[in-house]
Every structure is written in structure tokens, then in C-alpha cells.
Design a protein around this motif. Sequence first.
Motif, PDB file in Angstrom:
ATOM      1  N   LEU A 244       0.542  -0.938   0.229  1.00 32.71           N
ATOM      2  CA  LEU A 244       0.496   0.440  -0.003  1.00 32.71           C
ATOM      3  C   LEU A 244       0.756   0.999   0.171  1.00 32.71           C
ATOM      4  N   PHE A 245      -0.043   2.289  -0.803  1.00 25.83           N
ATOM      5  CA  PHE A 245       1.044   3.634  -0.449  1.00 25.83           C
ATOM      6  C   PHE A 245      -0.498   4.211   0.583  1.00 25.83           C
ATOM      7  N   VAL A 246       0.298   4.873   1.004  1.00 28.19           N
ATOM      8  CA  VAL A 246      -1.037   5.682   2.038  1.00 28.19           C
ATOM      9  C   VAL A 246      -0.222   7.653   1.711  1.00 28.19           C
ATOM     10  N   GLY A 247      -1.216   7.491   2.535  1.00 30.19           N
ATOM     11  CA  GLY A 247      -1.697   9.266   2.362  1.00 30.19           C
ATOM     12  C   GLY A 247      -2.770   9.425   3.297  1.00 30.19           C
ATOM     13  N   SER A 248      -3.374  11.401   3.221  1.00 36.02           N
ATOM     14  CA  SER A 248      -4.127  11.463   4.007  1.00 36.02           C
ATOM     15  C   SER A 248      -5.940  11.660   2.710  1.00 36.02           C
ATOM     16  N   ALA A 249      -4.636  12.715   1.565  1.00 33.75           N
ATOM     17  CA  ALA A 249      -6.223  13.013   0.463  1.00 33.75           C
ATOM     18  C   ALA A 249      -7.053  11.358   0.718  1.00 33.75           C
ATOM     19  N   ALA A 250      -8.290  11.355   0.333  1.00 31.90           N
ATOM     20  CA  ALA A 250      -9.453  10.475  -0.444  1.00 31.90           C
ATOM     21  C   ALA A 250      -8.498   9.190  -1.667  1.00 31.90           C
ATOM     22  N   MET A 251      -7.835  10.409  -2.216  1.00 29.89           N
ATOM     23  CA  MET A 251      -7.909   9.263  -4.029  1.00 29.89           C
ATOM     24  C   MET A 251      -6.124   9.934  -4.499  1.00 29.89           C
ATOM     25  N   MET A 252      -5.723   8.771  -4.902  1.00 25.51           N
ATOM     26  CA  MET A 252      -3.573   8.700  -5.231  1.00 25.51           C
ATOM     27  C   MET A 252      -4.202  10.757  -6.614  1.00 25.51           C
ATOM     28  N   SER A 253      -5.573  11.072  -6.917  1.00 29.22           N
ATOM     29  CA  SER A 253      -4.780  11.949  -8.051  1.00 29.22           C
ATOM     30  C   SER A 253      -4.945  13.386  -6.769  1.00 29.22           C
ATOM     31  N   GLU A 254      -5.547  13.826  -5.751  1.00 26.85           N
ATOM     32  CA  GLU A 254      -5.364  14.509  -4.558  1.00 26.85           C
ATOM     33  C   GLU A 254      -4.369  14.637  -4.071  1.00 26.85           C
ATOM     34  N   LEU A 255      -3.942  13.632  -4.091  1.00 24.09           N
ATOM     35  CA  LEU A 255      -1.608  13.688  -2.653  1.00 24.09           C
ATOM     36  C   LEU A 255      -1.557  15.548  -3.483  1.00 24.09           C
ATOM     37  N   ASP A 256      -0.405  15.554  -2.559  1.00 25.07           N
ATOM     38  CA  ASP A 256       0.342  16.939  -3.535  1.00 25.07           C
ATOM     39  C   ASP A 256       0.917  16.498  -4.659  1.00 25.07           C
ATOM     40  N   PRO A 257       2.162  17.185  -4.507  1.00 24.01           N
ATOM     41  CA  PRO A 257       2.750  16.685  -6.192  1.00 24.01           C
ATOM     42  C   PRO A 257       4.480  15.444  -6.229  1.00 24.01           C
ATOM     43  N   GLU A 258       4.721  16.326  -4.861  1.00 21.26           N
ATOM     44  CA  GLU A 258       5.656  15.394  -4.364  1.00 21.26           C
ATOM     45  C   GLU A 258       5.191  13.846  -4.160  1.00 21.26           C
ATOM     46  N   ALA A 259       4.088  13.757  -3.176  1.00 16.67           N
ATOM     47  CA  ALA A 259       3.532  12.483  -3.270  1.00 16.67           C
ATOM     48  C   ALA A 259       3.271  11.355  -4.155  1.00 16.67           C
ATOM     49  N   LYS A 260       2.234  12.709  -5.184  1.00 21.00           N
ATOM     50  CA  LYS A 260       1.736  11.666  -6.174  1.00 21.00           C
ATOM     51  C   LYS A 260       2.679  11.025  -6.831  1.00 21.00           C
ATOM     52  N   ALA A 261       3.887  11.873  -7.325  1.00 23.09           N
ATOM     53  CA  ALA A 261       5.018  11.439  -7.951  1.00 23.09           C
ATOM     54  C   ALA A 261       5.709   9.677  -7.880  1.00 23.09           C
ATOM     55  N   ALA A 262       6.003  10.052  -5.673  1.00 27.07           N
ATOM     56  CA  ALA A 262       6.046   8.251  -5.810  1.00 27.07           C
ATOM     57  C   ALA A 262       5.391   7.668  -5.372  1.00 27.07           C
ATOM     58  N   CYS A 263       3.840   7.932  -5.148  1.00 24.20           N
ATOM     59  CA  CYS A 263       2.589   6.595  -5.141  1.00 24.20           C
ATOM     60  C   CYS A 263       2.725   6.087  -7.128  1.00 24.20           C
ATOM     61  N   GLU A 264       3.178   7.547  -7.998  1.00 21.87           N
ATOM     62  CA  GLU A 264       2.388   7.174  -9.288  1.00 21.87           C
ATOM     63  C   GLU A 264       3.517   6.169  -9.307  1.00 21.87           C
ATOM     64  N   TRP A 265       4.891   6.582  -9.170  1.00 18.17           N
ATOM     65  CA  TRP A 265       6.149   5.662  -9.385  1.00 18.17           C
ATOM     66  C   TRP A 265       6.016   3.833  -8.839  1.00 18.17           C
ATOM     67  N   MET A 266       5.259   3.947  -7.896  1.00 21.23           N
ATOM     68  CA  MET A 266       4.874   2.497  -6.638  1.00 21.23           C
ATOM     69  C   MET A 266       4.341   1.848  -7.763  1.00 21.23           C
ATOM     70  N   MET A 267       2.870   2.867  -8.307  1.00 19.93           N
ATOM     71  CA  MET A 267       1.823   2.074  -8.561  1.00 19.93           C
ATOM     72  C   MET A 267       2.145   1.352  -9.992  1.00 19.93           C
ATOM     73  N   ALA A 268       3.741   2.266 -10.921  1.00 17.34           N
ATOM     74  CA  ALA A 268       4.339   1.267 -11.792  1.00 17.34           C
ATOM     75  C   ALA A 268       4.678   0.340 -11.807  1.00 17.34           C
ATOM     76  N   ASN A 269       5.150   0.148 -10.591  1.00 17.69           N
ATOM     77  CA  ASN A 269       6.877  -0.751 -10.333  1.00 17.69           C
ATOM     78  C   ASN A 269       7.006  -1.932  -9.442  1.00 17.69           C
ATOM     79  N   VAL A 270       5.299  -1.856  -8.565  1.00 20.76           N
ATOM     80  CA  VAL A 270       5.318  -2.181  -7.534  1.00 20.76           C
ATOM     81  C   VAL A 270       4.135  -3.121  -7.625  1.00 20.76           C
ATOM     82  N   PRO A 271       4.514  -4.896  -7.993  1.00 21.08           N
ATOM     83  CA  PRO A 271       2.890  -5.382  -7.909  1.00 21.08           C
ATOM     84  C   PRO A 271       2.489  -5.614  -7.606  1.00 21.08           C
TER      85      PRO A 271
END
Length: 465
Positions: A205-232
Motif C-alpha cells: 500500500l501507498f498511504v496518505g491523507s488524501a481520499a484519492m491518489m489524484s488528490e495527493l500533493d505533487p511530491e507524494a503523487k510522483a512517488a505513488c505513481e512510481w510505486m503503482m507502476a513498479n510494484v505489482p
Amino acid sequence: MNTKIINIFCAICLICAFWSCADDNVSDLRLNGDCKVEALALDNYEGIIDITSRTIVVRLPETYDHSALKVTKLTLSDGASCNVKAGETLNMYASKVLHVQNGDVVADWTLSVLHDEARITLFTLNDIYTGAIDQNAKTITVYVPANTDVTNMVPTIVYSQNATVTPANGVPQDFSQPVTYTVTNNSAETVYTVTVVRINNPAALFVGSAAMMSELDPEAKAACEWMMANVPNTLYASFADLRAGTLDLSECKLIWWHYHAWPAVDGHDQFVDKGADALKTKNQLRAFYENGGNLFLTRYATNLPSFIGATGDDDWTTPNNCWGGEESNAERCGGPWDFRIYEGQNGHPLWQNLVMGEDPQKILCTDAGYYITNSTAQYHIGTDWGGYADYNAWTTRTGATILGVGGDGAIVAWEYPAHDGKGGIICIGSGCYDWYSYTYDPGYVENYHKNIAIITQNAINYLTK
């Protein structure tokens, strides 16, 4: 009378002299010639000519070698000449300037090549679920929670410049069965198969306070997008989701929280205030950790171990030296920023397979032209501050292992080893650990910044081995 005649004669002579001088000084510059490139081809690939910008772009197949291209056609305006000749061979790894001259008129044209790349580089559904892209197999796998309606999902697709994609970007699709997307770019065409997998038991899991990944701040969103694309088998979950128990974590081996905030989270009390949503979830996070779940905590999330029992009952063992800048006013890196591997830790799995410089102790993290907030949550060591007189005092009180230090000796990366059935925790609080640059200098080349992703992959592999 004679005087008048002489004066008139002199005046006539002066007028004739001026006329003679004017005739002698007529410019012989040739300024009426055209300096157009009317046609150009490299290896028989026709160039696209833009007269307004005086540019010529030659489109080539995606893998075509452009190190030695022959000028097979060059047509100029009548009477014009050029520093590049038909039949000449050009190395087109960099653009070329064509000096076209006609008489005394000169015009410069820029010649470049563009490969017909047809790739999808990012695929997201409903602005929440990011697909893992396998460029070799041409497949995209998107993991979603088991209760997700996949029959009417909206794709957001990032693909190669100048290309088109079919079905169109943003058009809802039924993903209950695999859907193929075709990317076309002149001579290049690639077909991707997108498969949506509904999972009951995420592995990470990638976790945060935002209800959805799209609502993360740009820094956390970039990290989350990488994880989604690279960690099955990875999902994004909010802290509210964890509190509500909407996810089955029985198969989950890792939770990553990359916490960015502005203004910076400076110390225990500010974390209690600004990290309140996470701390509302500390019982669920503690249970996950004590039952063998692993945590990867970066930036200000490194405060969390003190609140879930990783340091005993002492919740004041939070980083004591924290700061950070504003994303829109980030600092330009003039070259690689770095921290150092702590003595004796070169063999740690976290530091393997990195892009290294000359110093084997330095972890290089950025490149020239990258813009960084330098958001830091570290431990200052020394008698001048309270808390930790030396490294031994720090390890004794926290129970952690030092992995990396800053140039001033501050502890910037550390580990709480797994023990007694509890999971392991890796923390990185170095300001050099940065995922998002709001802009880049022209000509920016990424080299050492790749280490951020490599370190992250190393940490996930190590914790979930």
C-alpha cells in the motif's frame, strides 16, 4: 556681370560634382535574393519544412540509426548556396544549422531529426489507479480493489509526442475484459493490452491523507505513481480507509508513507498537529507493524515510528532537525546533491546497484537543473543540542541502526530491524530524497536522480524479501 556669370558657373560645377559623387556611391549589395530551403531529405526521408520558424524536421523510424545520414536531396532558392551539400553525410545526434546565402542575404535554418516513437508512458484509470507498464511485452496491468466497478472506467493516458491513441484518451471503457490500445506515430505503431485486476488482498500500500491518489500533493503523487507502476499488486489507501477496515491486509507486506508538507513539519509537536490524520490511525498501523508488516517511511513520515512502539514507549524520539522549502520556490541544484553511507554499511541492500561517482561513500541524488525543496527530517548529533550526545546515545535510545549520514554527520537514513515477530522499518529523512521537480532547466539530463527510484526499489525488496 562677369562676377554673376562666374558664380553661376561655379554653382553648376558644384551640382555636377554632387551628382557625380551620388552616382559613385550607389550600393552594389545584392539584397533581393531568396534564402529558402525548398526541399531536403536525409536517407530519402523527406524533411518537414516550416518557413516561418526556418526549421526542417526529418521524421525517422523509431530505431533508425541517425549517426550517419546522407543528404539525398537539397533544393534551395535560385542562386542560393548552403554550407551543407547534397551527398554529404551528417551525424544527427545534435541539430545542425544550415547557413543559406544568396548574394548578400544570409538566413540560418535549423535541421533536426525526430524518431517516430509510439509509446504509452503513463496509464491511469479514474485518476486513481495507475497501471504497471511492461514496455517489452506491451502490456499494462492495473490493480484495483475487489469492489471497484470496472465496467465504466475513464483512462488518462500519457503517450509519445505527435502520436495518436485509439481508443481515444479520456473515453470511458469496459475493463471487465482486456482492452487494446493502439498508439500510432507516423511510421511507428504499438499495440498495448490493458488488463484490470481486481484484488482482495493487496501486497503493498501507498498511504496518505488524501481520499484519492489524484488528490495527493505533487511530491507524494510522483512517488505513488512510481510505486503503482513498479510494484505489482499495489493499491493507494487513505488513512480513513485503514481506520474503516475497508481493505483486507492479510497479504499486505509493506506500507509506504511519503509525507510532504509546507510549511515544514518541525519536531514532535508539529507532527502531532499536522500529522493528526495519520496519528488517528496509529492503532491500525501499530497492529500491522506488530503482526510482521513492514513500513517504508520517508520525509516527515519518519516521525511515525515513535508513535507506534518502534522505539518503546518514548514518543519523543522523533527527528530533532527538520526544515523544508516551498515547491513553487524550490532551490535549483547546480549539480548532484548527496548524503553519505554510514561507516560499515556499504554492503546494506539499500545501497546496491546505484549510479555512483568517484567517492564510494556518496549517494548522489540530483542532477544540475533539478529543483528541490530540500525537505529534511534528520537527527542532529552532538552535545550542543539536547537528546543525543553521540551515535551510541542515539542507537541506545532509539534501538535503530544508522544507514546514512549528512555532510555534517546528522543521521538521515536509518532502520528499525525486524524482531520478535514485528516487521522492519526503513526511514529516509534526507532532503536529497526528492521525487518531484516543478520545473527543469533546458537540456536537463537525468543521471543521478535515478538513484531515488533505485533506493526505493531496494528498500521495498529488502523489507518484503
